[in-house]
Design an enzyme around this catalytic site. Structure first.
Site, short mmCIF file in Angstrom:
data_model
loop_
_atom_site.label_atom_id
_atom_site.label_comp_id
_atom_site.label_asym_id
_atom_site.label_seq_id
_atom_site.Cartn_x
_atom_site.Cartn_y
_atom_site.Cartn_z
N LYS A 96 2.26 3.34 -5.93
CA LYS A 96 1.69 2.36 -6.62
C LYS A 96 2.53 2.19 -7.76
CE LYS A 96 -1.36 3.41 -3.88
NZ LYS A 96 -1.11 2.47 -2.44
N ASP A 143 -3.35 -3.18 -2.18
CA ASP A 143 -4.45 -2.06 -1.93
C ASP A 143 -4.57 -1.14 -3.42
OD1 ASP A 143 -6.67 -0.67 -1.24
OD2 ASP A 143 -5.53 0.71 -0.04
N ASN A 144 -5.68 -0.54 -3.49
CA ASN A 144 -5.70 0.54 -4.63
C ASN A 144 -5.11 0.20 -6.15
OD1 ASN A 144 -4.24 2.12 -2.21
ND2 ASN A 144 -6.13 2.93 -2.89
N ASP A 153 0.90 -1.20 -0.11
CA ASP A 153 -0.05 0.08 0.01
C ASP A 153 0.88 1.21 -0.17
OD1 ASP A 153 -2.37 1.53 -0.05
OD2 ASP A 153 -2.65 1.45 2.19
N GLU A 212 -11.11 4.23 -0.38
CA GLU A 212 -11.60 4.53 0.99
C GLU A 212 -12.27 5.73 1.16
OE1 GLU A 212 -8.38 4.06 -0.17
OE2 GLU A 212 -6.84 5.26 0.25
N1 SAM Z 1 -1.20 1.47 4.65
C1 SAM Z 1 -1.67 2.84 5.20
C2 SAM Z 1 -3.17 2.60 5.78
O1 SAM Z 1 -4.04 1.79 5.03
O2 SAM Z 1 -3.46 3.21 6.95
C3 SAM Z 1 -1.75 3.72 4.14
C4 SAM Z 1 -0.46 4.03 3.44
S1 SAM Z 1 -0.30 5.53 2.32
C5 SAM Z 1 -1.41 5.02 1.05
C6 SAM Z 1 1.08 5.24 1.55
C7 SAM Z 1 2.37 5.23 2.34
O3 SAM Z 1 3.52 4.94 1.80
C8 SAM Z 1 2.69 6.96 2.44
O4 SAM Z 1 2.84 7.32 3.84
C9 SAM Z 1 4.18 7.04 1.65
O5 SAM Z 1 5.34 8.13 2.59
C10 SAM Z 1 4.74 5.89 1.93
N2 SAM Z 1 5.78 5.49 0.96
C11 SAM Z 1 5.55 5.47 -0.49
N3 SAM Z 1 6.60 4.97 -0.99
C12 SAM Z 1 7.48 4.22 -0.26
C13 SAM Z 1 8.47 3.38 -0.18
N4 SAM Z 1 9.06 3.00 -1.46
N5 SAM Z 1 8.95 2.97 0.96
C14 SAM Z 1 8.43 3.42 2.27
N6 SAM Z 1 7.47 4.02 2.20
C15 SAM Z 1 6.75 4.43 1.10
MG MG Z 2 -4.29 2.46 0.05
#
Ligand code: SAM
Ligand code: MG
Length: 214
Positions: A144, A169-170, A141, A199
């Site tokens: 993407k 997800d997504n 998640d 969501e």
């Molecule tokens: N899983 C969470 C929930 O459902 O409560 C939501 C996660 S949110 C959609 C995506 C998160 O992934 C963001 O906080 C972003 O900073 C982090 N993120 C994106 N790419 C990443 C990566 N390559 N490594 C670590 N974190 C990453």
């Molecule tokens: Mg998501």
């Protein structure tokens, strides 16, 4: 000074959720996101699908890619059997700081290892740094365009075993077309779509569950 959305989300948890009660933390966040401010948590509707997959897999080792404020972390951790371990990765230090407090408010800090940094850097170090053999369940998640390269990386690093479950997800909104095409066409995966909604909206989205066949 202006507060951030994650800080306001944490404020809603501290005001409305009971310490040590994960369900009340989840409920407070969903209420905040439906009535105050949308946020990118998996949310209540897809969260029920996530819960059922976690319960069915009954994993001893879980990897979550993308913690944000710890909403899905709390959902997953609250369903784990005793002694199970959840590692969650987040590369934004501000989000990680909020998530630590949300997870602690739910009383789940002993079940969760929140690791700060990028998935591409940490996945190759999982075995040596955390003594993990393989993951029973991975919840994807994060951004993407990372689902597919990180899946290849997990395979290369030997973190998946026959029967490991990837839950993504997504896959429709915002969408992960390259990942979906891969898990649906590869003979190494058995893949299934769970239709739902983005969501806190009525827009179609869903989760893809893919079992690694080795
Ligand atoms: N899983 C969470 C929930 O459902 O409560 C939501 C996660 S949110 C959609 C995506 C998160 O992934 C963001 O906080 C972003 O900073 C982090 N993120 C994106 N790419 C990443 C990566 N390559 N490594 C670590 N974190 C990453
Ligand atoms: Mg998501």
């Amino acid at each position: 000074t202006q507060s951030t959305r994650p800080q306001r989300l944490l404020g809603a948890v501290q005001k409305n959720a009971t310490r040590g009660d994960p369900r009340s933390v989840v409920k407070a966040i969903d209420h905040f996101c439906r009535n105050q401010e949308w946020a990118m948590n998996v949310g209540d509707e897809k969260g029920c699908i996530l819960d059922s997959v976690v319960s069915e897999v009954n994993p001893a080792t879980v990897l979550e890619l993308g913690t944000y404020c710890g909403y899905s972390t709390v959902r997953i951790a609250s369903l784990l059997p005793p002694h199970a371990k959840l590692i969650t990765l987040e590369f934004n230090p501000d989000f990680a700081a909020i998530a630590r407090q949300v997870i602690a408010w739910a009383g789940l800090e002993h079940k969760v290892q929140l690791v700060e940094g990028a998935s591409g850097d940490w996945i190759p170090k999982m075995k040596e740094q955390f003594g993990v053999e393989t993951f029973d369940l991975v919840f994807l998640d994060h951004w993407k365009d990372r689902y597919l390269p990180d899946t290849h990386l997990m395979e290369e690093c030997g973190l998946l075993r026959k029967g490991s479950v990837l839950l993504a997800d997504n896959v429709i909104c915002p969408g992960t077309p390259d990942y979906l095409e891969f898990v649906r066409s590869s003979p190494r995966y058995k893949s299934q779509y769970f239709k739902s909604h983005l969501e806190y909206t009525k827009v179609e989205d869903g989760l893809e569950k893919s079992v690694f066949l080795g």
